[in-house]
Design a protein around this motif. Sequence first.
Motif, PDB file in Angstrom:
ATOM      1  N   THR A  65      -5.770   2.825   1.655  1.00 25.50           N
ATOM      2  CA  THR A  65      -6.451   1.915   2.675  1.00 25.50           C
ATOM      3  C   THR A  65      -6.422   0.675   1.963  1.00 25.50           C
ATOM      4  O   THR A  65      -5.885   0.555   1.028  1.00 25.50           O
ATOM      5  CB  THR A  65      -7.879   2.437   3.040  1.00 25.50           C
ATOM      6  OG1 THR A  65      -8.665   2.109   1.986  1.00 25.50           O
ATOM      7  CG2 THR A  65      -8.057   3.980   3.205  1.00 25.50           C
ATOM      8  N   PRO A  66      -6.950  -0.269   2.927  1.00 20.20           N
ATOM      9  CA  PRO A  66      -6.899  -1.704   2.142  1.00 20.20           C
ATOM     10  C   PRO A  66      -7.724  -1.906   0.911  1.00 20.20           C
ATOM     11  O   PRO A  66      -7.465  -2.747   0.011  1.00 20.20           O
ATOM     12  CB  PRO A  66      -7.481  -2.630   3.204  1.00 20.20           C
ATOM     13  CG  PRO A  66      -7.102  -1.947   4.412  1.00 20.20           C
ATOM     14  CD  PRO A  66      -7.379  -0.377   4.313  1.00 20.20           C
ATOM     15  N   ARG A  67      -8.665  -0.984   0.672  1.00 15.39           N
ATOM     16  CA  ARG A  67      -9.781  -0.849  -0.416  1.00 15.39           C
ATOM     17  C   ARG A  67      -9.407   0.327  -1.457  1.00 15.39           C
ATOM     18  O   ARG A  67      -9.988   0.052  -2.570  1.00 15.39           O
ATOM     19  CB  ARG A  67     -11.182  -0.998  -0.081  1.00 15.39           C
ATOM     20  CG  ARG A  67     -11.112  -2.239   0.897  1.00 15.39           C
ATOM     21  CD  ARG A  67     -12.631  -2.510   1.170  1.00 15.39           C
ATOM     22  NE  ARG A  67     -13.702  -2.880   0.164  1.00 15.39           N
ATOM     23  CZ  ARG A  67     -14.936  -2.449  -0.051  1.00 15.39           C
ATOM     24  NH1 ARG A  67     -15.461  -1.667   1.012  1.00 15.39           N
ATOM     25  NH2 ARG A  67     -15.477  -2.758  -0.919  1.00 15.39           N
ATOM     26  N   GLN A  83       0.694  -1.374   0.175  1.00 13.51           N
ATOM     27  CA  GLN A  83       0.030   0.138   0.000  1.00 13.51           C
ATOM     28  C   GLN A  83       0.715   1.305  -0.026  1.00 13.51           C
ATOM     29  O   GLN A  83       0.465   1.991  -0.941  1.00 13.51           O
ATOM     30  CB  GLN A  83      -1.083   0.062   1.273  1.00 13.51           C
ATOM     31  CG  GLN A  83      -2.224  -1.021   1.169  1.00 13.51           C
ATOM     32  CD  GLN A  83      -2.990  -1.192   2.281  1.00 13.51           C
ATOM     33  OE1 GLN A  83      -2.971  -0.251   3.245  1.00 13.51           O
ATOM     34  NE2 GLN A  83      -3.567  -2.495   2.554  1.00 13.51           N
ATOM     35  N   THR A  84       1.719   1.346   0.763  1.00  9.95           N
ATOM     36  CA  THR A  84       2.482   2.646   0.948  1.00  9.95           C
ATOM     37  C   THR A  84       3.271   3.071  -0.462  1.00  9.95           C
ATOM     38  O   THR A  84       3.188   3.955  -0.852  1.00  9.95           O
ATOM     39  CB  THR A  84       3.415   2.756   2.248  1.00  9.95           C
ATOM     40  OG1 THR A  84       2.738   2.357   3.483  1.00  9.95           O
ATOM     41  CG2 THR A  84       4.421   3.838   2.111  1.00  9.95           C
ATOM     42  N   ARG A  85       4.079   1.972  -0.707  1.00 14.63           N
ATOM     43  CA  ARG A  85       4.725   2.036  -2.135  1.00 14.63           C
ATOM     44  C   ARG A  85       3.811   2.512  -3.460  1.00 14.63           C
ATOM     45  O   ARG A  85       3.853   3.466  -4.049  1.00 14.63           O
ATOM     46  CB  ARG A  85       5.633   0.881  -2.360  1.00 14.63           C
ATOM     47  CG  ARG A  85       5.845   0.842  -3.784  1.00 14.63           C
ATOM     48  CD  ARG A  85       7.098   1.700  -4.017  1.00 14.63           C
ATOM     49  NE  ARG A  85       7.819   1.791  -5.192  1.00 14.63           N
ATOM     50  CZ  ARG A  85       8.667   0.934  -5.667  1.00 14.63           C
ATOM     51  NH1 ARG A  85       9.318   0.119  -4.782  1.00 14.63           N
ATOM     52  NH2 ARG A  85       9.242   1.132  -6.812  1.00 14.63           N
ATOM     53  N   ALA A  86       2.283   1.878  -3.271  1.00 16.41           N
ATOM     54  CA  ALA A  86       1.749   2.190  -4.304  1.00 16.41           C
ATOM     55  C   ALA A  86       1.187   3.515  -4.244  1.00 16.41           C
ATOM     56  O   ALA A  86       0.814   4.347  -5.469  1.00 16.41           O
ATOM     57  CB  ALA A  86       0.469   0.963  -4.137  1.00 16.41           C
ATOM     58  N   GLU A 121      -2.703   8.153  10.337  1.00 18.61           N
ATOM     59  CA  GLU A 121      -3.665   8.271  11.401  1.00 18.61           C
ATOM     60  C   GLU A 121      -4.189   7.056  12.123  1.00 18.61           C
ATOM     61  O   GLU A 121      -4.538   6.898  13.399  1.00 18.61           O
ATOM     62  CB  GLU A 121      -4.701   9.060  11.070  1.00 18.61           C
ATOM     63  CG  GLU A 121      -5.984   9.432  11.830  1.00 18.61           C
ATOM     64  CD  GLU A 121      -7.012  10.129  11.311  1.00 18.61           C
ATOM     65  OE1 GLU A 121      -8.088  10.394  12.037  1.00 18.61           O
ATOM     66  OE2 GLU A 121      -7.003  10.625  10.325  1.00 18.61           O
ATOM     67  N   ARG A 122      -4.491   5.757  11.318  1.00 16.90           N
ATOM     68  CA  ARG A 122      -4.837   4.452  11.916  1.00 16.90           C
ATOM     69  C   ARG A 122      -3.925   4.022  12.468  1.00 16.90           C
ATOM     70  O   ARG A 122      -4.174   3.506  13.742  1.00 16.90           O
ATOM     71  CB  ARG A 122      -5.180   3.759  10.658  1.00 16.90           C
ATOM     72  CG  ARG A 122      -6.395   4.250   9.579  1.00 16.90           C
ATOM     73  CD  ARG A 122      -6.702   3.049   8.701  1.00 16.90           C
ATOM     74  NE  ARG A 122      -5.797   2.602   7.911  1.00 16.90           N
ATOM     75  CZ  ARG A 122      -5.391   2.904   6.668  1.00 16.90           C
ATOM     76  NH1 ARG A 122      -6.009   3.868   6.169  1.00 16.90           N
ATOM     77  NH2 ARG A 122      -4.281   2.341   5.750  1.00 16.90           N
ATOM     78  N   ALA A 123      -2.565   4.168  12.197  1.00 15.53           N
ATOM     79  CA  ALA A 123      -1.620   3.704  12.999  1.00 15.53           C
ATOM     80  C   ALA A 123      -1.463   4.351  14.571  1.00 15.53           C
ATOM     81  O   ALA A 123      -1.382   3.579  15.710  1.00 15.53           O
ATOM     82  CB  ALA A 123      -0.053   3.779  12.444  1.00 15.53           C
ATOM     83  N   ASP A 124      -1.745   5.578  14.499  1.00 11.68           N
ATOM     84  CA  ASP A 124      -1.652   6.442  15.698  1.00 11.68           C
ATOM     85  C   ASP A 124      -2.852   6.062  16.640  1.00 11.68           C
ATOM     86  O   ASP A 124      -2.704   6.024  17.941  1.00 11.68           O
ATOM     87  CB  ASP A 124      -1.688   7.916  15.250  1.00 11.68           C
ATOM     88  CG  ASP A 124      -0.345   8.581  14.947  1.00 11.68           C
ATOM     89  OD1 ASP A 124       0.567   7.886  14.999  1.00 11.68           O
ATOM     90  OD2 ASP A 124      -0.375   9.585  14.336  1.00 11.68           O
ATOM     91  N   VAL A 132      -0.452  -3.900  10.364  1.00 13.24           N
ATOM     92  CA  VAL A 132      -2.027  -3.823  10.968  1.00 13.24           C
ATOM     93  C   VAL A 132      -2.713  -2.598  10.267  1.00 13.24           C
ATOM     94  O   VAL A 132      -3.808  -2.791   9.821  1.00 13.24           O
ATOM     95  CB  VAL A 132      -1.862  -3.920  12.540  1.00 13.24           C
ATOM     96  CG1 VAL A 132      -3.227  -3.867  12.814  1.00 13.24           C
ATOM     97  CG2 VAL A 132      -1.320  -5.374  12.565  1.00 13.24           C
ATOM     98  N   ALA A 133      -2.069  -1.444  10.540  1.00 11.41           N
ATOM     99  CA  ALA A 133      -2.672  -0.213   9.888  1.00 11.41           C
ATOM    100  C   ALA A 133      -3.136  -0.313   8.311  1.00 11.41           C
ATOM    101  O   ALA A 133      -4.040   0.408   7.849  1.00 11.41           O
ATOM    102  CB  ALA A 133      -2.097   1.025   9.996  1.00 11.41           C
ATOM    103  N   GLY A 134      -2.516  -1.233   7.651  1.00 10.35           N
ATOM    104  CA  GLY A 134      -2.715  -1.556   6.129  1.00 10.35           C
ATOM    105  C   GLY A 134      -3.740  -2.523   5.981  1.00 10.35           C
ATOM    106  O   GLY A 134      -4.348  -2.796   4.883  1.00 10.35           O
ATOM    107  N   LEU A 135      -4.232  -3.245   7.048  1.00  8.38           N
ATOM    108  CA  LEU A 135      -5.181  -4.308   7.210  1.00  8.38           C
ATOM    109  C   LEU A 135      -6.566  -3.777   7.412  1.00  8.38           C
ATOM    110  O   LEU A 135      -7.495  -4.660   7.137  1.00  8.38           O
ATOM    111  CB  LEU A 135      -4.701  -5.442   8.149  1.00  8.38           C
ATOM    112  CG  LEU A 135      -3.481  -6.066   7.623  1.00  8.38           C
ATOM    113  CD1 LEU A 135      -3.025  -7.082   8.894  1.00  8.38           C
ATOM    114  CD2 LEU A 135      -3.596  -6.974   6.267  1.00  8.38           C
ATOM    115  N   VAL A 136      -6.724  -2.662   7.919  1.00  5.84           N
ATOM    116  CA  VAL A 136      -8.018  -2.270   8.537  1.00  5.84           C
ATOM    117  C   VAL A 136      -8.239  -0.914   8.044  1.00  5.84           C
ATOM    118  O   VAL A 136      -7.372   0.005   7.866  1.00  5.84           O
ATOM    119  CB  VAL A 136      -8.040  -2.315  10.096  1.00  5.84           C
ATOM    120  CG1 VAL A 136      -7.934  -3.744  10.558  1.00  5.84           C
ATOM    121  CG2 VAL A 136      -6.852  -1.442  10.630  1.00  5.84           C
TER     122      VAL A 136
END
Length: 719
Positions: free
Chosen positions: A48-50, A18-21, A215-218, A245-249
Motif C-alpha cells: 500500500t502507499p505506507r 510499490q509492486t517491484r518492492a 483489490e483496490r484497482a478492482d 492510482v491504486a498505489g496512491l490510495v
Amino acid sequence: MPDVLIELFSEEIPAWMQTRAAEDLRKLVTEGLVEGGLSYAHARAFSTPRRLVLAIEGLSAESPTLREDRKGPKVGAPQQALDGFLRSTGLTMEQLHVHEDKKGAFYVAHFQKPGRPAAAILAEVLEKTIRTFPWPKSMRWGSGSLRWVRPLHSIIALMVTEAGAEVVPLDIDGIAAGNTTRGHRFMAPGPFTVSSFEDYAAKLKRAFVVLDAAERADMIEHEVKNRAFALGLEPIEDKGLLAEVAGLVEWPVVLVGEIGAQFLDLPPEVLQTSMREHQKFFSLKDAQGRIVRFVTVANRETADNGATILKGNQKVLTARLSDAKFFWENDLRVVRNEGLTGMADGLANVTFHNKLGSQKARIDRIAALAREIAPLVGASPDLAEEAARVAKADLRSSMVGEFPELQGTMGVYYAKAAGLPEAVANACKAHYQPLGPSDEVPSEPVSVAVALADKIDTLTGFWAIDEKPTGSKDPFALRRAALGVIRLVLGNDGRLSLTEVFRKAFDRVDAALESMSIDDIRNIDDIDNFDAIGATRPESRDEEIANLQSFFHDRLKVFLKDQGIRHDVIDACLAMPGNDDLTLLVKRAEALSAFLKTDDGENLLQGFKRANNILTQAEAKDGVEYSFGAEAKFAETDEERALFSALDQAEARIAPAMAAEDFAAAMSAMAALRAPIDAFFTAVQINTDNQIVRRNRLNLLHRIRTTCAGVADLTKLEG
C-alpha cells in the motif's frame, strides 16, 4: 509449522515503486530463509502507499541438523600433516575417526552442526533484507545509518503457531519489531495489535486500509464504471493509470467532477493527457466521443461526500487546461499564418544526430525516399512526399513541447486545420507506427510509404555512421525499426526489393553527409575519424547493404519464430532468389513449414537428403559433377522408370507454380515425388558395376536435387 507476518510501515512509498518492492521483499526473504535451511509452503507479498507486507505459510520450525565429514591425511602420514589437519579442524587425535577405501586407511573428522530455530534465522534474514533493500531511490533520516525509500516507522515480525503469536527479536537502528501497526492516516490513525495475517488483514480493513493493490484497482474500476453508467457516459480505459492510482490510495473513494465548458472544444487527446499526466484523473466520454467529465480517486471519505476535494481539484484542473487551451490556440494561429511547413521550418535548428545533421535534413531524405516507395505500396508519390514533409512538424508545436506523448496525434489536427488532404493528415500519426509488437500496423498507402521511409532512413543512417546494435545494446532502437519495416511490408502484402530501397536510402544519406557544412563538421565529436565514419563509399556500399539485409533476416527469424516457423525453414528460403522481397520470402517459408509438418513432407525430406548425400559423396570421389542429364532409356527397373515419369510431371507443375508464386501448389507437386523416391531407393542399387547405369542413376539423383531446389534449399533443413 509456523506462519510468518512481516510489515514494514513507513511514510508514503511512490506508486511506481510499490509492486517491484513487494516482489523484492518476497524474493529476498524467502531466498534467505531457504539458504538458512528452512522450507515454506507459500508466500504472498502486498503493498500500500505506507506499507510493504509479506505473509509466509508453513515455515519450518527449525533448520535441520547437518553432518559434515572432512577427509584428512592417510594413516601413517608424517606427523606434520596430521598436526596441520588437527589445527584446521580444532579437534584432538582422540576425536578423529579412521575410514578405509581401496587406497587404504585415512583419518576423518566428523562435525555435527545443530539446527537453528526459525525465529533466529528470520531475524538475520529480515535485518539483512531491510539494510540492503534495492530501492531505486532511498534516503537517510535522523542520526541513524539506515536507508529506506521514506522514513521507516515500525516493523511487524510475527511467527504464529497453534500456541499463539511470537514477536521475532529484531532491532534495526532503534526500530524494534513488534505486533503493532496503524490504520488509515486520517480515518483510523490509532495503533492496534495483531496476532496473525488473517487478524491483520481484517483489522486493517476495519481501519480503512485495503491491503491488496489488485483489490483496490478492482474497487476503483468497478466504481468508475458504475458512476459513468449512471451519468450515461463511458470511461476511457487506462490500465496504467488504474495501477498507478491504486498505489496512491489505501481507501479509494471515487469522485466525479465537471470540466469547464470553455475547455470542451479541446481535442479529447489533449484533455485526457493533461488530466492523466498532471492530475491522475480518469476521463469520461459521451456518445459522440467528447470528454465531458473527469474522475478523481480520493484517499478518504469526508463529511461533505468529497465536495471540498472536488472543488480543489476543479480549480487546479482549470489552471492546467487553461495552459493547454493557450498552447492549442497558439499552435492553430501558427498553422493558419505560416502553414504546417512553416511550423516544420524550425526543425532546421533541431539536431537529429551530430553525425547525421538536423531534423530538417532528415525530413528531406524521408520525403525523397517516400516518393520513391509510394508506387510500390499503391500510394500517390505527390501525397507521400507532402505527408513526409509535414509529418514531424508538430515537434515544434507548443502542445507537443508540453506533452511529448502527443506527437503525431497533434500533427493530425494541425494538418486538418491547414486544409491538407486527409491521407496526409493521417500519416502524421500513423508514420510512427508500429511502435511495438502489439501496436497496430497502418494500412493507408500514404501512411505506409512515409512510415517505411522514416524507419529505413533511420536504419541506413545509423548503418552509414557505424552505429549498429551490438549485443544487448541498441540505443537508437534499430531492432524495433527493422521489426516495424517487416510488419509494415507483411501487413500490407508489400512487394518491394529491400536491396534497391536500401541503396536509394544509402545514396541520400551519403549525399547528406558529404554536404554537411563546416559548422556541422566542427560539431562532430570524433573529428579525427570523420572520414572513416562519413559517407558510405561505393566500393563498400554493397557490403553495407548485405549487412543490413542480414540484420533484417535475423529480425525476421525472431518474428516468424513466434508464428511457429523454424529458423532452418527460413534459412532454406533465404537461400533462394528474391530473398530481399519479404512478402515472397514469408509466403515461401509458410508453405514449406506447412509441407514439412505432413508425412509426405518429412519422408520426402529424408529421401532428398539420402539422394543428396549419395550424390555429393560420388562427386567428391569421382571428381566430376553429375549434372549432364539422366536418360530414361538406360533405366533397368520399373522403379527407375516411375521416378523418371514422376520427375517429369513434378517439374512441369513446379515451374509454372513458382512463376505464379503459388508455393502451396509447388509443395503439392513436390509431395508427389515421395512415393517414387521411396520405391526407387528400396529397389535400386545406385553404385552398380555397370558404369553407364551408375552414371545415369547419379544424374537421376541430380534431377531430384535440382527439382527440389527449385522450391527451397532443402540442404539447410535439420533432421
